[in-house]
Design an enzyme around this catalytic site. Structure first.
Site, PDB file in Angstrom:
ATOM      1  N   VAL A  64      -1.383 -31.195  57.816  1.00  0.00           N
ATOM      2  CA  VAL A  64      -1.376 -29.832  57.277  1.00  0.00           C
ATOM      3  C   VAL A  64      -1.638 -28.823  58.384  1.00  0.00           C
ATOM      4  CG1 VAL A  64      -2.439 -28.280  55.594  1.00  0.00           C
ATOM      5  CG2 VAL A  64      -2.126 -30.703  55.032  1.00  0.00           C
TER       6      VAL A  64
ATOM      7  N   ARG B 200     -20.543 -20.084  56.242  1.00  0.00           N
ATOM      8  CA  ARG B 200     -19.373 -19.483  55.579  1.00  0.00           C
ATOM      9  C   ARG B 200     -18.986 -20.267  54.328  1.00  0.00           C
ATOM     10  NH1 ARG B 200     -14.346 -17.992  59.217  1.00  0.00           N
ATOM     11  NH2 ARG B 200     -13.687 -17.547  57.097  1.00  0.00           N
TER      12      ARG B 200
ATOM     13  N   ARG C 176      -2.168 -19.402  61.673  1.00  0.00           N
ATOM     14  CA  ARG C 176      -2.261 -19.134  60.232  1.00  0.00           C
ATOM     15  C   ARG C 176      -1.124 -18.180  59.844  1.00  0.00           C
ATOM     16  NH1 ARG C 176      -7.386 -20.680  58.461  1.00  0.00           N
ATOM     17  NH2 ARG C 176      -6.430 -20.852  56.416  1.00  0.00           N
TER      18      ARG C 176
ATOM     19  N   ARG D 131      -9.255 -15.183  57.042  1.00  0.00           N
ATOM     20  CA  ARG D 131      -7.823 -15.143  56.761  1.00  0.00           C
ATOM     21  C   ARG D 131      -7.506 -15.140  55.281  1.00  0.00           C
ATOM     22  NH1 ARG D 131      -9.732 -16.426  60.645  1.00  0.00           N
ATOM     23  NH2 ARG D 131      -9.026 -15.663  62.646  1.00  0.00           N
TER      24      ARG D 131
ATOM     25  N   ASP E 128      -9.292 -30.349  54.352  1.00  0.00           N
ATOM     26  CA  ASP E 128     -10.645 -29.789  54.475  1.00  0.00           C
ATOM     27  C   ASP E 128     -11.730 -30.861  54.515  1.00  0.00           C
ATOM     28  OD1 ASP E 128     -10.089 -26.772  52.488  1.00  0.00           O
ATOM     29  OD2 ASP E 128      -9.481 -27.372  54.492  1.00  0.00           O
TER      30      ASP E 128
ATOM     31  N   LYS F  19     -15.786 -21.999  46.773  1.00  0.00           N
ATOM     32  CA  LYS F  19     -15.428 -20.804  47.572  1.00  0.00           C
ATOM     33  C   LYS F  19     -13.926 -20.563  47.453  1.00  0.00           C
ATOM     34  CE  LYS F  19     -14.716 -21.428  52.123  1.00  0.00           C
ATOM     35  NZ  LYS F  19     -13.426 -20.986  52.642  1.00  0.00           N
ATOM     36  N   ASN F  20     -13.119 -21.614  47.616  1.00  0.00           N
ATOM     37  CA  ASN F  20     -11.664 -21.447  47.657  1.00  0.00           C
ATOM     38  C   ASN F  20     -11.048 -21.203  46.295  1.00  0.00           C
ATOM     39  OD1 ASN F  20     -11.937 -21.731  50.354  1.00  0.00           O
ATOM     40  ND2 ASN F  20     -10.979 -23.747  50.500  1.00  0.00           N
TER      41      ASN F  20
ATOM     42  N   CYS G 148      -6.723 -19.098  64.318  1.00  0.00           N
ATOM     43  CA  CYS G 148      -8.160 -19.405  64.234  1.00  0.00           C
ATOM     44  C   CYS G 148      -8.363 -20.801  64.806  1.00  0.00           C
ATOM     45  CB  CYS G 148      -8.652 -19.331  62.785  1.00  0.00           C
ATOM     46  SG  CYS G 148      -8.051 -20.671  61.777  1.00  0.00           S
TER      47      CYS G 148
END
Ligand code: EPZ
Length: 422
Positions: free
Chosen positions: A331, A401, A122, A93, A309, A22-23, A117
């Site tokens: 992070v 998502r 962000r 975002r 993540d 996805k990223n 979020c």
């Protein structure tokens, strides 16, 4: 609104194919804005975030069609509305990564400020710093960023480091804008995530001149125009890490196909320290755990450090370790929405600022819990697989998502997950 009912404990065995990232997909989809014409992306996962981003590209004027299960065609010949609407940006975002390509292509762009979020603030101050350095005029109006460069952009030496180190989408935005700037741009303290390496490689395939790919210093020699191209999206290292933890937390064994271990060295190193075996196998690996879960200390960092993540997923695993662990989130220091929910499942977690002390327990106990953000929700699924009883997870849309029908991929491996629409 869907909920999951997850019976546990189970052990997972079998083979699973990792989807495209996805990223990695989102910035490459944004990059197609730079070159009028038809670009093709294969390996794009079927996720709500991809659908939302496709809707955004259509609002800009693009035509986006999914001409096979995981193949997108993006026709960016016409861009007649360079505006990133609040309604879309507030939900996702990552939409902010249209800023750089639109500014370079159209000379003017309006993008809603993302807002915060569940994982924390962000901010996009580094993105805007990069655009200003390239010569754009930036001002804010009614919650929108308006960036203008009517005479085009000019290359510059740009330091893009922030208080938490590099910025992934900030690097993506500046990199994309620089491809069409006049002259040379160097981006110091660029993100080195595999998704950025992939984006830079795709941009060069479109005719860009980028060097230093994979390093924290990227050099871009601007060109007059780029051309559309075809791209194959890299595998999703975060999804792969999630399935690795699924094998470990259930004490099973999973074979992962389409997984690049070279993108996951920090994750593999940590799992091995915990007592999980990870063996390369063809275009993936075999992951198993049949001994105790050993405690470990982990600090999340920009790539190549341990990825933020996967912090929540690792916490679910360490909740069952033989001893105490410490997890430090460097992070997104507020990225701990999963802590209270895991404690509802009898984990023993104590937040101390940007750290969580994880006191290992013998077992987790099923409970109704609330999903809050994508990766925290994945952690709850992993904990539920190992917990005794039936866990109900509310707000499953958070999981959808970033994971394609995760129950349809886990159940064939031995999970017992039912999705209920309420
Ligand atoms: C990307 O977000 C990912 N999203 C995130 O994954 C991931 O957690 C994050 O990178 C870090 O790896 C996508 O790629 C779509 P950052 P991004 O800019 O680029 C601060 C998921 O679960 N910062 O690298 O938005 C920021 O507050 C998602 O798939 C500034 O201070 O993250 C954070 O503390 C969640 N100013 C740190 O930098 C800025 O202008 C890293 O953020 C930008 C960022």
């Amino acid at each position: 609104m869907d909920v999951f009912h997850i019976e546990g404990p189970v052990q997972l065995f079998g083979t699973v194919r990792i989807n495209g990232s996805k990223n990695a997909s989102l910035p490459v989809m944004a990059a197609t804005i730079l070159a009028g014409g038809r670009s093709y992306l294969t390996g794009v996962p079927n996720l709500s975030d991809i659908s939302v981003f496709s809707k955004l590209l259509r609002q800009l004027g693009c035509r986006v069609t999914r001409n096979a299960k995981r193949r997108l065609c993006i026709d960016s010949t016409v861009i007649d509305n360079p505006v990133g609407e609040y309604e879309i940006v507030r939900k996702m975002r990552a939409s902010v990564c249209i800023l750089g390509p639109l500014l370079a292509r159209c000379g003017r762009v309006e993008v809603s400020m993302p807002g915060g979020c569940a994982i924390g603030d962000r901010p996009i101050n580094l993105h805007l710093r990069g655009m200003r350095e390239l010569g754009a005029r930036i001002h804010l109006k009614n919650g929108y960023v308006i960036a203008e460069a009517p005479n085009g952009l000019t290359g510059k030496d740009i330091f893009l480091g922030g208080p938490f180190g590099s910025t992934v989408l900030g690097t993506a935005n500046v990199l994309m804008a620089a491809t069409l700037a006049k002259g040379r741009t160097t981006i110091e303290s660029a993100a080195c995530e595999p998704e950025i390496t992939h984006l830079a490689t795709c941009l060069n395939k479109m005719g860009a001149k980028i060097s230093g790919i994979g390093s924290p210093r990227l050099t871009v020699d601007g060109v007059r125009q780029l051309h559309p191209a075809e791209f194959e999206v890299i595998p999703d290292r975060i999804e792969a890490g999630t399935f690795m933890v699924a094998a470990a937390v259930t004490g099973g064994e999973l074979k992962l196909q389409n997984c690049r271990l070279e993108d996951m060295m920090a994750v593999v190193d940590k799992l091995r320290n915990i007592g999980v075996t990870v063996e390369p196998d063809g275009n993936g690996c075999v992951v198993a755990r049949n001994g105790p879960i050993k405690p470990a200390n982990v600090t999340t960092q920009p790539y190549p450090g341990f990825p933020t993540d996967l912090q929540a997923q690792l916490m679910a695993l360490l909740s069952l370790a033989d001893g105490n662990s410490v997890i430090v989130e460097k992070v997104f220091p507020d990225r701990f929405m999963h802590v209270a929910e895991l404690n509802r499942m009898a984990a023993n977690l104590r937040k101390e600022g940007p750290a969580v002390i994880v006191a290992g327990v013998k077992k987790l106990i099923a409970a109704p819990v609330m999903a809050s953000d994508l990766r925290a929700s994945a952690a709850l699924v992993l904990a539920a697989l190992a917990a005794e009883g039936t866990t109900t997870i509310n707000r499953v849309y958070h999981i959808d998502r970033g994971y394609e029908k995760i129950e349809e991929r886990l159940n064939p491996l031995g999970a017992r997950i039912t999705r209920e629409s309420i």
